[in-house]
Write an enzyme that holds these catalytic residues in place. Sequence first.
Site, PDB file in Angstrom:
ATOM      1  N   HIS A 297       0.798  -1.228   0.000  1.00  0.00           N
ATOM      2  CA  HIS A 297       0.000   0.000   0.000  1.00  0.00           C
ATOM      3  C   HIS A 297       0.827   1.273   0.000  1.00  0.00           C
ATOM      4  O   HIS A 297       0.256   2.359   0.079  1.00  0.00           O
ATOM      5  CB  HIS A 297      -0.910   0.039   1.224  1.00  0.00           C
ATOM      6  CG  HIS A 297      -2.159  -0.774   1.073  1.00  0.00           C
ATOM      7  ND1 HIS A 297      -3.285  -0.313   0.423  1.00  0.00           N
ATOM      8  CD2 HIS A 297      -2.459  -2.024   1.477  1.00  0.00           C
ATOM      9  CE1 HIS A 297      -4.223  -1.241   0.446  1.00  0.00           C
ATOM     10  NE2 HIS A 297      -3.747  -2.292   1.075  1.00  0.00           N
TER      11      HIS A 297
ATOM     12  N   LYS B  31      -7.712  14.212   4.728  1.00  0.00           N
ATOM     13  CA  LYS B  31      -6.577  13.293   4.650  1.00  0.00           C
ATOM     14  C   LYS B  31      -5.940  13.194   6.034  1.00  0.00           C
ATOM     15  O   LYS B  31      -6.024  14.118   6.832  1.00  0.00           O
ATOM     16  CB  LYS B  31      -5.489  13.826   3.694  1.00  0.00           C
ATOM     17  CG  LYS B  31      -5.889  13.965   2.241  1.00  0.00           C
ATOM     18  CD  LYS B  31      -5.890  12.638   1.521  1.00  0.00           C
ATOM     19  CE  LYS B  31      -6.264  12.804   0.060  1.00  0.00           C
ATOM     20  NZ  LYS B  31      -6.362  11.501  -0.629  1.00  0.00           N
ATOM     21  N   ARG B  32      -5.298  12.074   6.285  1.00  0.00           N
ATOM     22  CA  ARG B  32      -4.339  12.040   7.388  1.00  0.00           C
ATOM     23  C   ARG B  32      -3.340  13.165   7.159  1.00  0.00           C
ATOM     24  O   ARG B  32      -2.885  13.392   6.036  1.00  0.00           O
ATOM     25  CB  ARG B  32      -3.646  10.668   7.383  1.00  0.00           C
ATOM     26  CG  ARG B  32      -2.517  10.493   8.360  1.00  0.00           C
ATOM     27  CD  ARG B  32      -2.118   9.015   8.413  1.00  0.00           C
ATOM     28  NE  ARG B  32      -1.793   8.467   7.109  1.00  0.00           N
ATOM     29  CZ  ARG B  32      -0.567   8.422   6.588  1.00  0.00           C
ATOM     30  NH1 ARG B  32       0.453   8.896   7.277  1.00  0.00           N
ATOM     31  NH2 ARG B  32      -0.344   7.882   5.409  1.00  0.00           N
TER      32      ARG B  32
ATOM     33  N   LYS C  26       1.042  14.457   1.731  1.00  0.00           N
ATOM     34  CA  LYS C  26      -0.336  14.737   1.318  1.00  0.00           C
ATOM     35  C   LYS C  26      -0.558  16.233   1.098  1.00  0.00           C
ATOM     36  O   LYS C  26      -1.580  16.654   0.591  1.00  0.00           O
ATOM     37  CB  LYS C  26      -1.323  14.175   2.341  1.00  0.00           C
ATOM     38  CG  LYS C  26      -1.295  12.638   2.374  1.00  0.00           C
ATOM     39  CD  LYS C  26      -2.252  12.069   3.404  1.00  0.00           C
ATOM     40  CE  LYS C  26      -2.158  10.549   3.496  1.00  0.00           C
ATOM     41  NZ  LYS C  26      -2.730   9.848   2.339  1.00  0.00           N
TER      42      LYS C  26
ATOM     43  N   THR D 269      -8.528   6.680  -1.687  1.00  0.00           N
ATOM     44  CA  THR D 269      -9.923   6.272  -1.892  1.00  0.00           C
ATOM     45  C   THR D 269     -10.870   7.433  -1.600  1.00  0.00           C
ATOM     46  O   THR D 269     -12.014   7.424  -2.032  1.00  0.00           O
ATOM     47  CB  THR D 269     -10.305   5.077  -0.993  1.00  0.00           C
ATOM     48  OG1 THR D 269      -9.957   5.367   0.371  1.00  0.00           O
ATOM     49  CG2 THR D 269      -9.596   3.813  -1.440  1.00  0.00           C
TER      50      THR D 269
ATOM     51  N   LYS E 282     -14.644   8.590  -3.250  1.00  0.00           N
ATOM     52  CA  LYS E 282     -15.852   8.964  -2.492  1.00  0.00           C
ATOM     53  C   LYS E 282     -16.349  10.335  -2.914  1.00  0.00           C
ATOM     54  O   LYS E 282     -17.555  10.562  -3.045  1.00  0.00           O
ATOM     55  CB  LYS E 282     -15.549   8.933  -0.993  1.00  0.00           C
ATOM     56  CG  LYS E 282     -15.236   7.551  -0.463  1.00  0.00           C
ATOM     57  CD  LYS E 282     -14.507   7.599   0.880  1.00  0.00           C
ATOM     58  CE  LYS E 282     -13.880   6.256   1.209  1.00  0.00           C
ATOM     59  NZ  LYS E 282     -12.879   6.330   2.276  1.00  0.00           N
TER      60      LYS E 282
END
Length: 811
Positions: A356, A544-545, A550, A652, A656
């Site tokens: 991942h 997001k985390r 990110k 993901t 969504k």
Amino acid sequence: MLIDKDNFKKAYSHKMQALHGKSLEEASTHEQYVTLGSLLRDYISPNWIKTNQQYKAQGDKQLYYFSIEFLLGKLLDMNLFNMGLKEVCQEGLGEMGIDLAALIQEEPDAGLGNGGLGRLAACFLDSMAALALPGHGCGIRYAYGLFEQKIVKNYQVELPDNWLRDGYIWEYRKTDKAVEVAFGGSVRSIKKADGRTHYIHENTEVVLAVPYDIPMVGYQNNTVNTLRLWSAELAHNDCYFTFCNRGDFLKAVEYKNSVERISKYLYPDDTHVEGRLLRLKQEYFFVSAGLQSIIEGFKSTYHDLNMLPEKISVHINDTHPALAVPELMRILMDEEQMGWDEAWKITTKTISYTNHTVLPEALETWPVEIFKNLLPRIYMIVEEINERFCKELWKKYPGQWGYISDMAVVAHGVVHMARLAVVGSYSVNGVAKLHTEILQKYLMHNFYHHTPDKFNNKTNGITHRRWLLKANPYLADLISSSIGDRWITDPSELLSLRNFSRDIAFKEQLADIKLKNKQRLTSYIYHNYGITVNLNSIFDVHIKRIHAYKRQILNVLHIMHLYNELKENPNLDMVPRTFIFAGKAAPGYYIAKQTIKLINILGTIINRDQSIQNKLKVVFLENYSVSLGEMLFPAADVSEQISTASKEASGTGNMKFMMNGAITIGTLDGANIEIKDAVGPENIIIFGLTAEQALHYYNHGGYNAWDIYNEDMRVKKVLEQLVNGFLPDEKEEFRPLYDYLLRNNDEFFALKDFAAYADAHQRLDVKFRGRQQWLSMCLQNIAHSGLFSSDKTIREYATDVWNLTGSPIRR
């Protein structure tokens, strides 16, 4: 049977009396919730039993999905949907004066996961059950979730997430299925009469692993699979009682705490040795317990363990369960008396692995000394795996020491878990086309060159039943009334929505639904934070985390730039924006926590500034959860997917958002590329470095953050504002963030991509003004979102990797 309203009301009243000895009028909201959950359990259990009986009777191959996280969200509402009882229950409860929505809110979000990894695992379990595939989950029953996030004086503060405080209605404790897991101790060998060596693991610390089973209900198909979560408890006749008998009660309590700590916390702080040791304990604990349980169940039906790969598939979700490889070897050799070759053949035909991440810190490595002391027998097996694998490599690549060292499972005093997972698996997959290409070309190039047939891609997916049917009922109803409801079981049917691309009336209905969802979120923000946001503004959402790759910081720097422009010209012609952030930072991740503080301080400054005429608002929503996501995704106009190209494996959240009609602004990273290919470049806003360009800089250098600072005055200004007193009373607070971006050379290219990002937002502004064009973009995203359903992904796994088939469960 709960098939009609009257039967439901009667059954509910009886259940209330039996559980609580109260009338409906006397019961609290929590007691009403527990009563409904208990009633549904009674309805679920017969199908659960029949499902397991049918799998066994038919000899179906079964999958066990091992994951350190399962971010389930609330199950009450989903179970009602899946059982086809939502309408009956809502009407029946309403007539008894009970609000179903209040009971749904009463359920805690299960603290069993943190982010995308755990949510993906939950989506996969949903799809397996919906497709009537015999697939189950295996994880840890954490007493406490990651943490409850509070923002206090702009700082993230971590509080215990005691989600089990009032119990969990969906779990079943199975004490009779408990197994023992051994840590520490020593290993000695003896020669048996047949000349084989047998290993005895003794003087161990034994922990009792007690399973708690949660039913995973399929969508209106009678299938109920199982999520089995393991809890660590004191074993019988263990050290605790020895200490007590000696009168050493302090040591007894310390030992009891050390055992229970194994399943107490999700992701213990691993910035110190004790935390890392606990993490390794957790990983072995649930892997060992799960595999022991699987083998015991297999032996109750079959007598030949050589049949294991035909009847069982074990899938490890990222590197955390990689110890499944040596643990299955241990069970087969030490407990089932198999030889190495026979055990290895079975193991490598049974286990498959999903990678991942490409981030080095997430690939997991363990110092040999820590590993060896905690798991001496497992280390012996890992060492043997490594020695045999390196001999195999030496024959194929003689003299290439560096090449072999880069593939060794144990090298330079370190155990490499990702390498162990690759060596011990028959299938290795990435989770988006780009991610898989990066694994094959860069991160795992040597392994791919050695065994190319192992590698494949399975792009992640999301369950549309939760993220559309449940989260966005207005949109779900519009879709069903327009194309029928087959999309619920076959999400590819959503493509039929393309037929409405020129239907202005239909698109205006989409706009009305978006407005209703924005109104709901607006009310939530005002009620919880006292912030009034403009309903007609662009709701730009970044969930997001919190992590440097990110790039929440890129978003924040751009907001600072917009604010600077508005301060210079309050009459600036721009569509009003509401920037919404949500996500948690790891407790020990200083830069991420600084980013959260910066967002909140900036929000306070901007939201109070009347001179900018409400054209800009910034909101940070604390304690992100699945339930909060179910409110945010349907309300979003814009989806921020701005990770550094090459760093996000898939994502993901992007799926969504698109499923709910938000437009992606993003880099060519992860699944963004496949979303662009699906919807067309005109229906997504792409910017920034490509993965190839980013990787070139990483591998060959040539980037200097100071060049951007000196050449782009917008960048220079916002960076200087971090340290020049622009942020009241915080002149030196963000010096580390300033230094991180400049003196540490902008590791994730936030400054490099700033100009392209600002330009992308200008393009977004133009597109949003063209109402019909924007609504067409939204429609195209919804229509193509079925391509990213986890149903599709699971079908691909079942066919290409697990060789799994399903059949409806007979009543």
